[in-house]
Design a protein around this motif. Sequence first.
Motif, short mmCIF file in Angstrom:
data_model
loop_
_atom_site.label_atom_id
_atom_site.label_comp_id
_atom_site.label_asym_id
_atom_site.label_seq_id
_atom_site.Cartn_x
_atom_site.Cartn_y
_atom_site.Cartn_z
N MET A 119 5.78 -6.61 10.50
CA MET A 119 5.36 -6.86 9.12
C MET A 119 5.59 -5.59 8.28
O MET A 119 5.50 -4.47 8.80
CB MET A 119 3.88 -7.26 9.08
CG MET A 119 3.53 -8.42 10.00
SD MET A 119 4.50 -9.92 9.66
CE MET A 119 3.86 -10.33 8.04
N TYR A 120 5.90 -5.79 7.00
CA TYR A 120 6.15 -4.61 6.15
C TYR A 120 5.40 -4.76 4.83
O TYR A 120 4.99 -5.85 4.45
CB TYR A 120 7.64 -4.43 5.90
CG TYR A 120 8.25 -5.46 4.99
CD1 TYR A 120 8.35 -5.22 3.60
CD2 TYR A 120 8.73 -6.67 5.49
CE1 TYR A 120 8.90 -6.17 2.77
CE2 TYR A 120 9.27 -7.62 4.66
CZ TYR A 120 9.36 -7.36 3.30
OH TYR A 120 9.90 -8.31 2.46
N ARG A 121 5.30 -3.60 4.16
CA ARG A 121 4.60 -3.56 2.85
C ARG A 121 5.36 -2.60 1.92
O ARG A 121 5.65 -1.46 2.29
CB ARG A 121 3.17 -3.06 3.04
CG ARG A 121 2.38 -2.95 1.75
CD ARG A 121 1.95 -4.29 1.26
NE ARG A 121 1.13 -4.21 0.05
CZ ARG A 121 0.59 -5.25 -0.58
NH1 ARG A 121 0.80 -6.47 -0.10
NH2 ARG A 121 -0.14 -5.08 -1.66
N ASP A 122 5.70 -3.12 0.73
CA ASP A 122 6.31 -2.24 -0.28
C ASP A 122 5.23 -1.33 -0.87
O ASP A 122 4.17 -1.83 -1.30
CB ASP A 122 6.97 -3.03 -1.39
CG ASP A 122 8.20 -3.81 -0.91
OD1 ASP A 122 8.90 -3.29 -0.03
OD2 ASP A 122 8.42 -4.94 -1.39
N VAL A 123 5.51 -0.06 -0.87
CA VAL A 123 4.51 0.91 -1.35
C VAL A 123 4.95 1.40 -2.75
O VAL A 123 6.10 1.83 -2.93
CB VAL A 123 4.38 2.09 -0.38
CG1 VAL A 123 3.33 3.08 -0.89
CG2 VAL A 123 4.03 1.58 1.03
N THR A 124 4.02 1.35 -3.73
CA THR A 124 4.29 1.82 -5.11
C THR A 124 3.29 2.92 -5.47
O THR A 124 2.14 2.93 -4.97
CB THR A 124 4.17 0.67 -6.10
OG1 THR A 124 2.86 0.12 -6.04
CG2 THR A 124 5.19 -0.42 -5.83
N TYR A 125 3.78 3.77 -6.30
CA TYR A 125 2.89 4.84 -6.80
C TYR A 125 3.27 5.11 -8.25
O TYR A 125 4.44 5.39 -8.55
CB TYR A 125 3.05 6.11 -5.94
CG TYR A 125 2.17 7.24 -6.38
CD1 TYR A 125 0.78 7.20 -6.16
CD2 TYR A 125 2.68 8.35 -7.05
CE1 TYR A 125 -0.05 8.24 -6.56
CE2 TYR A 125 1.85 9.40 -7.45
CZ TYR A 125 0.49 9.32 -7.21
OH TYR A 125 -0.33 10.36 -7.62
N GLN A 126 2.22 4.99 -9.08
CA GLN A 126 2.43 5.15 -10.53
C GLN A 126 3.54 4.23 -11.01
O GLN A 126 4.48 4.63 -11.69
CB GLN A 126 2.72 6.63 -10.88
CG GLN A 126 1.58 7.56 -10.59
CD GLN A 126 1.88 8.99 -10.94
OE1 GLN A 126 3.05 9.37 -11.25
NE2 GLN A 126 0.84 9.87 -10.92
N TRP A 127 3.42 3.03 -10.61
CA TRP A 127 4.30 1.93 -11.02
C TRP A 127 5.75 2.08 -10.57
O TRP A 127 6.64 1.42 -11.07
CB TRP A 127 4.26 1.74 -12.54
CG TRP A 127 2.87 1.58 -13.07
CD1 TRP A 127 2.15 2.50 -13.73
CD2 TRP A 127 2.06 0.44 -12.95
NE1 TRP A 127 0.90 2.04 -14.07
CE2 TRP A 127 0.81 0.72 -13.58
CE3 TRP A 127 2.22 -0.83 -12.37
CZ2 TRP A 127 -0.24 -0.20 -13.65
CZ3 TRP A 127 1.15 -1.73 -12.46
CH2 TRP A 127 -0.05 -1.42 -13.08
N GLN A 128 5.91 2.91 -9.61
CA GLN A 128 7.27 3.06 -9.05
C GLN A 128 7.21 2.83 -7.53
O GLN A 128 6.28 3.27 -6.85
CB GLN A 128 7.81 4.47 -9.33
CG GLN A 128 8.07 4.76 -10.79
CD GLN A 128 8.66 6.13 -11.01
OE1 GLN A 128 8.82 6.91 -10.07
NE2 GLN A 128 9.03 6.42 -12.27
N GLN A 129 8.27 2.17 -7.02
CA GLN A 129 8.35 1.94 -5.58
C GLN A 129 8.76 3.23 -4.90
O GLN A 129 9.79 3.81 -5.21
CB GLN A 129 9.36 0.84 -5.25
CG GLN A 129 9.39 0.50 -3.78
CD GLN A 129 10.25 -0.72 -3.49
OE1 GLN A 129 10.64 -1.42 -4.42
NE2 GLN A 129 10.55 -0.94 -2.23
N VAL A 130 7.95 3.65 -3.97
CA VAL A 130 8.20 4.93 -3.29
C VAL A 130 8.62 4.73 -1.83
O VAL A 130 8.89 5.72 -1.14
CB VAL A 130 6.94 5.81 -3.36
CG1 VAL A 130 6.62 6.20 -4.79
CG2 VAL A 130 5.74 5.11 -2.71
#
Length: 649
Positions: A119-130
């Motif tokens: 399983m995976y998860r897209d990680v975002t920080y300050q509205w940007q995908q990191v």
Amino acid sequence: MSLVNQLIAAIFAILIGLVSGTLYIMSESSRSILQDQLESHAQDSATHLGLYLGPYMAKNDSATVETAVNAIFDSGFYQQIIVTNAKQGILFEKTAPSKVSDEIPTWFQNLVVITPPSMYRDVTYQWQQVGKIYVRSSADYAYDKLWKGAQDSIILFVSLSIICLLAISSLIRYLLRPLNKVEQQAIALSEKRYIEQEKLPRTRELKRVVEAMNRMVHRVRGMFEEQARNIEELRRNAYQDNLTGLANQRATIAQLAERIDYRKDFGKGTLFNIHLINLQEINHKIGMDKTNNLLKHLAIQLQDVSRQADQSVLGRMTGADFVLLTSHLNKDQLKRKLDKVDQESRKLLAQFMDTEISYPVIGVGSCECSDLSNSSQLLSEASLASEEAVKDGVLWKEYNGEAKQSVDPQPSDWKQHVANAINQRKIFLQVQSVFNKSPNSMPIQDEIFARILDRDNQATSAGEFINLVKELGLMAEMDRAVIELALQKADTAACPLTINLSHEAVQSDDFIAWLSARLKGKSLAGKILFELDETGVLNNTDAITHFRKSLKELNIGFGVDHFGVHPNGFSYLYSVQPDYVKIDGSLIREIDQNAEDQFFVSSLISVAHSLDIKAYAEHVERESQLQLLTQLEIDGSQGYLHGSPRKLS
């Protein structure tokens, strides 16, 4: 395999299939649930890590990412965690091989395959995908939980299956118990024993089976009883006097010839001719019915006399004459018995005539006999003596002719000689073979005849010592001696040796116990047979039935000698179940000349065969007799046609 065991095995197989299927379904369901749990666990872990590592992933801080991943990975619930940056470059990756516990068998792992998804998860920080975090849970936990659940389920299902199997087995055995009894009925029917089930089962199908079996048993028994009644009717018509029920003239003469002229085992005895005086005049005065009652009463009185003698012969010769052969030699005792017969007959006649009678109403003539005597001559002498008794107005006259003087007495010490011979086992054994239908066939058995050697070392006939043996009370001891000598010869004999047992022996509990102990533990199948004459069987049917069963357990054969002449018939064949019967020689003597004998003997053979009993013929002397007996399907024959008795070697 029995029906009950087959049903139990089928139910057991069904239970195994049910348990296996249930376990598979439960395992598959549990595997699916655990698979979903692993997927959810991986997804949750990826989300949690994403929230925590977002700032560090944006800075590509691989050291912090590694520390966080190691911290969570060491819990042991993960197989692989990969953290990538926004350009899919790997910031950190940690993988551990799946380590399934050694307690979980390989076959279970192969049967239940658990493949945790990544399983995976897209990680975002300050509205940007990191970046992305990939998490795959470890299957170790799932296998462990699944195996423990399977074990608990297996134990529970096996326990319940065993309990159910025992309960079902008991229930089936209870329900099918009537079938066991039907089986016993069928086995008994094959052995010509007739058993009916009184208690019917409640199950409809089983009830019908039991009722059908009971009807068949009843019908087969009725068929045999009808056959027996027909043969008894034939016997009465051919061999019995219609009025008195005694043997008629023809049967009486045949039995006397058999005992005195052929078998020569009667010994010393007395032949009586009892004549009812003035029968025609009595009939005229009191009428036919009362005269017939008088004759019947006289016959009953004579039967009482004959029963007290061993192997006596009693019959009615003509309207007024009766013949009695008895082994009693005590004249005072005989005189008292004959006086009683005359008194009872005189009393009845006085009632019919309504007047006192002071003179004898019967005239008795007697003559002594031995194995040297001739039956025809004895009948003539006894008849002459009775005529003299009537002429002189006395009750009893003895014949005083040459025949009586020709009976040579044995030496005074003969009694002691006989006793010593028995006690010291100095008995001479002869045998006569029973052959299978033709003189050229192999013998079926060798019947033993016991003889005592005289002073000149010559074998004497049974009649010369048998009365002395009975007088000394040594019949059972003589049987012991014969059995001991026969057992010594059994292993080397060419065919089975047949031992005749006396009435005294089979009536003795001590003798039966001795014989059982003597035979027990020995391998005598096909080597030894035992015989008892028909009178002995009828007088001791219960004891003989028990004795027969004991012999059957030892696989030792048993037969009935002198079959077919006793007036009480042959119903004892049901219970005794002998291996063979020997048809009495008096029925065989004129079988090639007399149609009644042929039909009667044929019926006896048929009865024996219907009960799976072999039938042999005694005293076959002519080829014409053997040919006719073969046509009647006799199983074997014995007599001088095949040879005279010979020494047992």
